[in-house]
Design an enzyme around this catalytic site. Structure first.
Site, PDB file in Angstrom:
ATOM      1  N   SER A 136      22.824  24.822 -29.965  1.00 61.91           N
ATOM      2  CA  SER A 136      23.371  25.560 -31.114  1.00 61.91           C
ATOM      3  C   SER A 136      22.309  26.496 -31.695  1.00 61.91           C
ATOM      4  O   SER A 136      22.625  27.593 -32.167  1.00 61.91           O
ATOM      5  CB  SER A 136      23.808  24.573 -32.202  1.00 61.91           C
ATOM      6  OG  SER A 136      24.761  23.679 -31.691  1.00 61.91           O
ATOM      7  N   ARG A 267      35.210  34.575 -28.504  1.00 62.90           N
ATOM      8  CA  ARG A 267      35.657  33.201 -28.792  1.00 62.90           C
ATOM      9  C   ARG A 267      37.166  32.998 -28.681  1.00 62.90           C
ATOM     10  O   ARG A 267      37.612  31.920 -28.255  1.00 62.90           O
ATOM     11  CB  ARG A 267      35.146  32.756 -30.164  1.00 62.90           C
ATOM     12  CG  ARG A 267      33.692  32.376 -30.078  1.00 62.90           C
ATOM     13  CD  ARG A 267      33.082  31.955 -31.377  1.00 62.90           C
ATOM     14  NE  ARG A 267      31.717  31.522 -31.113  1.00 62.90           N
ATOM     15  CZ  ARG A 267      30.745  31.544 -32.004  1.00 62.90           C
ATOM     16  NH1 ARG A 267      30.963  31.968 -33.224  1.00 62.90           N
ATOM     17  NH2 ARG A 267      29.540  31.132 -31.674  1.00 62.90           N
ATOM     18  N   ILE A 362      52.009   9.050 -26.184  1.00 55.21           N
ATOM     19  CA  ILE A 362      53.450   9.136 -25.893  1.00 55.21           C
ATOM     20  C   ILE A 362      53.755   8.592 -24.492  1.00 55.21           C
ATOM     21  O   ILE A 362      54.808   8.007 -24.262  1.00 55.21           O
ATOM     22  CB  ILE A 362      53.948  10.595 -26.087  1.00 55.21           C
ATOM     23  CG1 ILE A 362      53.933  10.915 -27.587  1.00 55.21           C
ATOM     24  CG2 ILE A 362      55.341  10.798 -25.497  1.00 55.21           C
ATOM     25  CD1 ILE A 362      54.185  12.361 -27.930  1.00 55.21           C
ATOM     26  N   GLY A 364      52.174   6.141 -23.212  1.00 63.10           N
ATOM     27  CA  GLY A 364      51.838   4.709 -23.196  1.00 63.10           C
ATOM     28  C   GLY A 364      50.829   4.385 -22.104  1.00 63.10           C
ATOM     29  O   GLY A 364      49.905   5.163 -21.864  1.00 63.10           O
ATOM     30  N   GLU A 388      30.506  27.379 -26.072  1.00 61.31           N
ATOM     31  CA  GLU A 388      30.722  28.665 -26.785  1.00 61.31           C
ATOM     32  C   GLU A 388      30.672  28.423 -28.309  1.00 61.31           C
ATOM     33  O   GLU A 388      31.382  29.047 -29.088  1.00 61.31           O
ATOM     34  CB  GLU A 388      32.060  29.281 -26.349  1.00 61.31           C
ATOM     35  CG  GLU A 388      32.289  30.725 -26.736  1.00 61.31           C
ATOM     36  CD  GLU A 388      31.680  31.763 -25.798  1.00 61.31           C
ATOM     37  OE1 GLU A 388      31.206  31.398 -24.693  1.00 61.31           O
ATOM     38  OE2 GLU A 388      31.651  32.948 -26.186  1.00 61.31           O
ATOM     39  N   GLY A 389      29.797  27.512 -28.724  1.00 62.53           N
ATOM     40  CA  GLY A 389      29.645  27.189 -30.151  1.00 62.53           C
ATOM     41  C   GLY A 389      30.489  25.976 -30.501  1.00 62.53           C
ATOM     42  O   GLY A 389      31.707  26.002 -30.329  1.00 62.53           O
ATOM     43  N   SER A 391      32.382  23.015 -32.844  1.00 65.55           N
ATOM     44  CA  SER A 391      33.275  23.174 -34.007  1.00 65.55           C
ATOM     45  C   SER A 391      32.458  23.303 -35.294  1.00 65.55           C
ATOM     46  O   SER A 391      32.819  24.067 -36.195  1.00 65.55           O
ATOM     47  CB  SER A 391      34.220  21.985 -34.119  1.00 65.55           C
ATOM     48  OG  SER A 391      35.249  22.110 -33.174  1.00 65.55           O
TER      49      SER A 391
END
Ligand code: FAD
Length: 408
Positions: A136, A267, A362, A364, A388-389, A391
């Site tokens: 980062s 992005r 969903i 299972g 790409e960075g 969150s």
């Protein structure tokens, strides 16, 4: 008068359907095999080259779509097929964009064709920026490029990591420090031509997802490249460095970081990849919920399941709209005053992680096995909030842009 429309035009629909066909007929059926093998799917890349999807021409055509939707549409369809294989197909584009953005016409003409190879001998390329201590925090980069004036050569030393196609690429694009005093403004990009002595592949990573895509360290040990391999050329670099030094000396007004503007424009493409994976998992879950019966009726008859699907689809559509907005802004030169590119990548990648997890729920027990693709899609989706960075970095960029404050 400008007309607002949310509809794709006929040409776009045709391209989308063609890509969807390739994703459904060629990529998806190969996905489980290459995920297990954890190898670059060369035969699939070759198929993509044969039909014209693996080429600079194809990306250039999508890139120049005046609505901005060409690239996100292509990414969504290919990644709908399979994220690992699709990244193997589009990974070269990352290096190609590095050359297109900073290279001279001669460099573009010389190196981009060598990145793709030809149909009978396909090649890939790698873009190497990240390092073990500079993820980062790009400004911590240590890979050093020193100019040997007598020979008009650059000598590059350092270790890159996480490089998609690193070590197996025909052409590597490497970002290195040319002036350590200037932080990220003292970086420059270099072409490392095929078979250059001193470049070698380090560790190849065994990954959680996108396992068909090769990710490895790249070691640069006294790599010598001709002066012509500096992207943009020496004159332009010297001018840029002189401007940055002057700014640093006078403490002048902060120049708008060109790299940040480029990220805002690139992005959304990653956001579109995430939309593709999310949509793929949602479709499998919807289908399953309609047909799987428990308590004598399809499980979708329960609001607990149906509402999840409603939320999944709503979030996927919202993610796509953010991606399309940012892509439209990029192509129309609109300023990203709220970091709309980062917003789209943040929301789409978090959506993909969440939706693929819901899809497992969903399905299972079946969702938890490799008999069904949602298990793989969930592993694949985890990458979107990292590369790409991350969150957190997207939130940092958005918050800084909104507030004008240097939030840490
Ligand atoms: C599969 C894969 C493919 C990749 N391909 C490429 C490629 O082709 N070329 C390339 O150059 N790179 C590539 N990358 C590298 C990728 O871009 C980095 O992994 C990413 O930028 C994060 O860096 P890092 O892994 O060092 O994490 P770090 O930067 O160490 O982050 C670790 C954690 O700390 C958080 N964090 C860090 N700083 C802050 C902060 N200031 N505020 C809040 N949270 C923070 C992060 O969000 C994250 O959660 C790839 C990575 C992967 C996994």
């Amino acid at each position: 008068m400008a007309e607002f429309t949310m509809e794709l035009n006929d040409e776009q629909k045709e391209v989308r359907d063609w890509l969807h066909g390739f994703a459904a007929d060629v990529i998806r059926p190969a996905a489980a095999e290459w995920d297990e093998r954890e190898e670059t799917p060369w035969p699939v890349i070759q198929e993509a080259a044969k039909v014209g999807i693996y080429s600079l021409d194809f990306y250039a055509q999508q890139y120049f779509d005046a609505t901005g939707l060409g690239i996100p549409m292509a990414m969504e369809e290919l990644f709908w097929g399979d994220a690992g294989i699709a990244l193997s197909i589009v990974g070269t584009g990352l290096a190609a964009v590095g050359v297109l953005a900073n290279g001279t016409e001669e460099q573009i003409g010389t190196w981009i064709p060598q990145m793709y190879g030809d149909v009978n001998d396909v090649k890939v390329a790698a873009f190497c920026s990240s390092e073990p201590d500079a993820g980062s925090d790009v400004a911590s980069m240590r890979t050093r490029a020193v100019y040997d004036e007598a020979k008009d050569e650059w000598v590059i030393n350092g270790t890159k990591t996480w490089a998609t196609n690193g070590g197996i690429a025909n052409v590597h694009v490497v970002v290195a420090v040319v002036d350590p005093e200037l932080g990220s403004k003292g970086h420059a990009s270099f072409i490392i031509p095929p078979n250059t002595p001193g470049l070698s592949q380090g560790q190849k990573f065994q990954k959680h997802g996108i396992r068909a895509s090769h990710t490895a360290e790249v070691v640069l040990d006294n790599v010598r490249v001709p002066g012509s391999c500096l992207l943009g050329g020496k004159e332009k670099l010297d001018e840029r460095l002189a401007r940055a030094r002057e700014k640093a000396r006078t403490g002048g007004e902060r120049v708008k970081n060109a790299a940040m503007a480029t990220f805002e424009a690139s992005r959304p493409a990653v956001g579109a990849m995430a939309v593709g994976t999310a949509r793929a998992a949602y479709e499998v879950a919807l289908d399953y919920a309609r047909t799987r019966e428990q308590f004598g009726r399809p499980i979708i008859d329960n609001q607990g399941v149906a509402f999840q699907l409603a939320d999944m689809r709503t979030q996927i559509d919202a993610a796509r709209l953010l991606v399309w907005r940012a892509s439209w802004m990029a192509v129309n030169g609109k300023p990203f005053t709220a970091a709309e590119g980062s917003m789209s990548k943040l929301f789409a990648s978090e959506t993909a992680k969440k939706v693929t997890g819901q899809a497992i729920q969903i399905l299972g027990g079946n969702g938890y096995t490799r008999e069904y693709p949602v298990e793989r899609m969930h592993r694949d989706a985890a990458i979107y909030t990292i590369f790409e960075g991350t969150s957190e970095i997207q939130r940092l960029v958005i918050a800084r842009t909104l507030s004008g404050m240097s939030i840490r």
